[in-house]
Design a protein around this motif. Structure first.
Motif, PDB file in Angstrom:
ATOM      1  N   PHE A  72     -13.234 -11.024  -8.250  1.00 25.51           N
ATOM      2  CA  PHE A  72     -11.788 -10.938  -8.035  1.00 25.51           C
ATOM      3  C   PHE A  72     -11.348  -9.483  -7.972  1.00 25.51           C
ATOM      4  N   ARG A  73     -11.960  -8.633  -8.833  1.00 28.86           N
ATOM      5  CA  ARG A  73     -11.598  -7.222  -8.859  1.00 28.86           C
ATOM      6  C   ARG A  73     -11.944  -6.542  -7.532  1.00 28.86           C
ATOM      7  N   VAL A  79      -7.515  -5.635  -1.069  1.00 29.74           N
ATOM      8  CA  VAL A  79      -6.148  -6.056  -0.750  1.00 29.74           C
ATOM      9  C   VAL A  79      -5.154  -4.967  -1.128  1.00 29.74           C
ATOM     10  N   GLU A  80      -5.343  -4.361  -2.295  1.00 32.11           N
ATOM     11  CA  GLU A  80      -4.442  -3.296  -2.737  1.00 32.11           C
ATOM     12  C   GLU A  80      -4.492  -2.098  -1.792  1.00 32.11           C
ATOM     13  N   ALA A  85      -1.838   1.103   2.259  1.00 27.61           N
ATOM     14  CA  ALA A  85      -1.812   1.747   3.579  1.00 27.61           C
ATOM     15  C   ALA A  85      -0.638   1.246   4.400  1.00 27.61           C
ATOM     16  N   THR A  86      -0.383  -0.060   4.329  1.00 25.00           N
ATOM     17  CA  THR A  86       0.729  -0.633   5.098  1.00 25.00           C
ATOM     18  C   THR A  86       2.068  -0.132   4.591  1.00 25.00           C
TER      19      THR A  86
END
Length: 469
Positions: A72-73, A79-80, A85-86
């Motif tokens: 999960f990490r 994802v983070e 970046a977005t």
């Protein structure tokens, strides 16, 4: 040291952090954008620094999952990173700058194919997106797809531009959305080639209006997938602004006149087409040494004549070669339907003999007749959203079902041309550029790679960080 410690102590106060973050946020998102809805974001900033409610409801549990679950990490870190970046890059891209690559030779020698340029959006004021719900970092299609739209068009925002520190001026190199890109025809079309063979051709890069003029509207709509695109999702073009709103532009034998004054050719990148008669072929090494793009050079061995785009300096150097017998600048004097306003009977213009043409200005009113309607029809109908109808029998014009003998423009317009005068699809072919299509001003080349080569062996170091004049 005590002063530094004092600063750290003050900045460590959560109320100070909240106040500074809120002030920056309000100045940027509320005052600059003139949108009070963004004030709701202050509540989010309050919770981040003061309330911590999201921490208690979600983030603390999320951190525990990351600490206790290795898979999960790893996924969460990716994802983070993408979210960061977005969140960081998208606002910078909308409000401050854009990065574009030059795909064609229409601006040679000012800009070369393979130049990566930095475009300032702050200079003219950033334009807010018309389609706020869209996939980031792409223009109009999703990655790895041919025609799938990258945006949702059932939510569209009207044109809005924030305040900049300058306006579009004559001779600026400008990036804008392609005006005739409002409609595109996608798919394969069966055509007959020059040898009479039936072949299938992808027309996705062909101007929809050119297709309609050559093939007829019925065939285009029956055989191809015709779609509308919002302003901000039309293809990006880059040209030089020759005339701004209120100017009158005219081209006579290839020379450009604005308000009756001839444009000087002191811009080093401007090229014209030349016919070069020789008594022996010119080698490609000579073209390379003189900085001439050999891919744009055409040679007819029967007549021993080259056709090539040259700057004034390039023409002088080519003319000095021992194998050159004669060099003549090419001037097109044969009108055709592809030249704006696509009415060679009323307006027998060419790319070298064009106008005079007045550039519409916001608030200005012009008399409207069936004779000058071809000049302004697209503005009235497509760019300013009116219903336009012409009663051919009576020779009268109706706008929004009312008889019209004049028209008042709501936006400013611009006339754009490529520096490579005979290899540029520009305002001479598709007319005016509305102000709501302007993206920004080209500032400098930050990277340049020779076409066909990669970043390891094709970088043109002499063009790095070159200012665009």
């Amino acid at each position: 040291m005590k002063a530094i410690e004092k600063v750290r102590e003050i900045w460590g106060n959560r109320w100070v952090k909240f106040s500074v973050a809120s002030a920056v946020y309000v100045l940027w998102f509320v005052i600059w954008t003139r949108n009070l809805w963004w004030l709701l974001g202050v509540a989010v900033i309050y919770d981040i620094y003061i309330g911590k409610r999201m921490d208690r409801l979600f983030l603390d549990r999320y951190r525990r999952c990351k600490a206790n679950n290795r898979r999960f990490r790893k996924a969460a870190e990716w994802v983070e990173a993408l979210l960061f970046a977005t969140v960081v890059v998208v606002p910078l891209k909308i409000y401050f700058f854009g990065m574009y690559v030059i795909p064609s030779s229409s601006m040679e020698h000012t800009l070369l194919t393979g130049d990566y340029i930095f475009v300032s959006k702050v200079r003219y004021g950033p334009k807010m997106p018309n389609t706020p719900l869209s996939f980031p970092f792409v223009q109009n299609t999703l990655p790895f797809t041919a025609h799938t739209p990258s945006y949702i068009d059932w939510i569209e925002s009207p044109y809005k531009r924030l305040k900049g520190w300058d306006r579009v001026r004559n001779n600026d190199v400008v990036v804008f959305n392609f005006p005739e890109g409002d409609t595109v025809a996608l798919g394969m079309l069966t055509v007959t080639d020059e040898y009479g063979r039936t072949v299938s051709s992808d027309v996705s890069t062909t101007n929809y209006y050119e297709l309609v003029r050559s093939l007829g509207r019925k065939r285009v709509h029956e055989e191809l997938d015709v779609r509308y695109r919002p302003v901000d999702k039309r293809e990006n073009y880059i040209k030089r602004c020759i005339a701004v709103a209120g100017d009158t532009v005219q081209i006579a034998d290839g020379e450009v006149f604005v308000d009756g004054e001839q444009m000087t050719d002191d811009l080093p990148g401007v090229q014209h087409l030349y016919l070069v008669k020789v008594d022996a072929p010119i080698g490609n090494r000579t073209f390379e040494r003189l900085g001439i793009n050999a891919e744009e050079v055409d040679y007819n061995p029967q007549t021993q004549r080259y056709t090539m785009p040259l700057t004034a300096e390039g023409a002088e150097r080519i003319g000095g070669l021992p194998e050159v017998v004669q060099i003549t600048r090419y001037i097109n004097r044969l009108p055709n339907e592809s030249i704006f306003p696509h009415d060679p009977v009323r307006y027998p213009w060419t790319e070298d003999n064009f106008g005079p043409l007045w550039i519409p200005q916001a608030g200005a009113t012009v008399p409207l007749t069936t004779d000058n309607l071809p000049l302004y029809e697209r503005i009235i109908r497509n760019y300013e959203g009116n219903d336009l109808r012409v009663d051919e029998a009576e020779g009268v014009i109706y706008i929004n079902d009312s008889l019209a003998t004049s028209y008042t423009f709501r936006m400013n317009y611009y006339f754009m041309m490529g520096d490579n005068r005979h290899n540029s699809a520009d305002s001479r072919f598709w007319g005016f550029v509305p102000e709501d299509h302007i993206e920004g001003r080209a500032s400098f080349v930050w990277l340049s790679v020779t076409p066909g080569k990669n970043i390891f062996n094709g970088i043109r170091w002499n063009r790095m960080f070159r200012k665009i004049e």
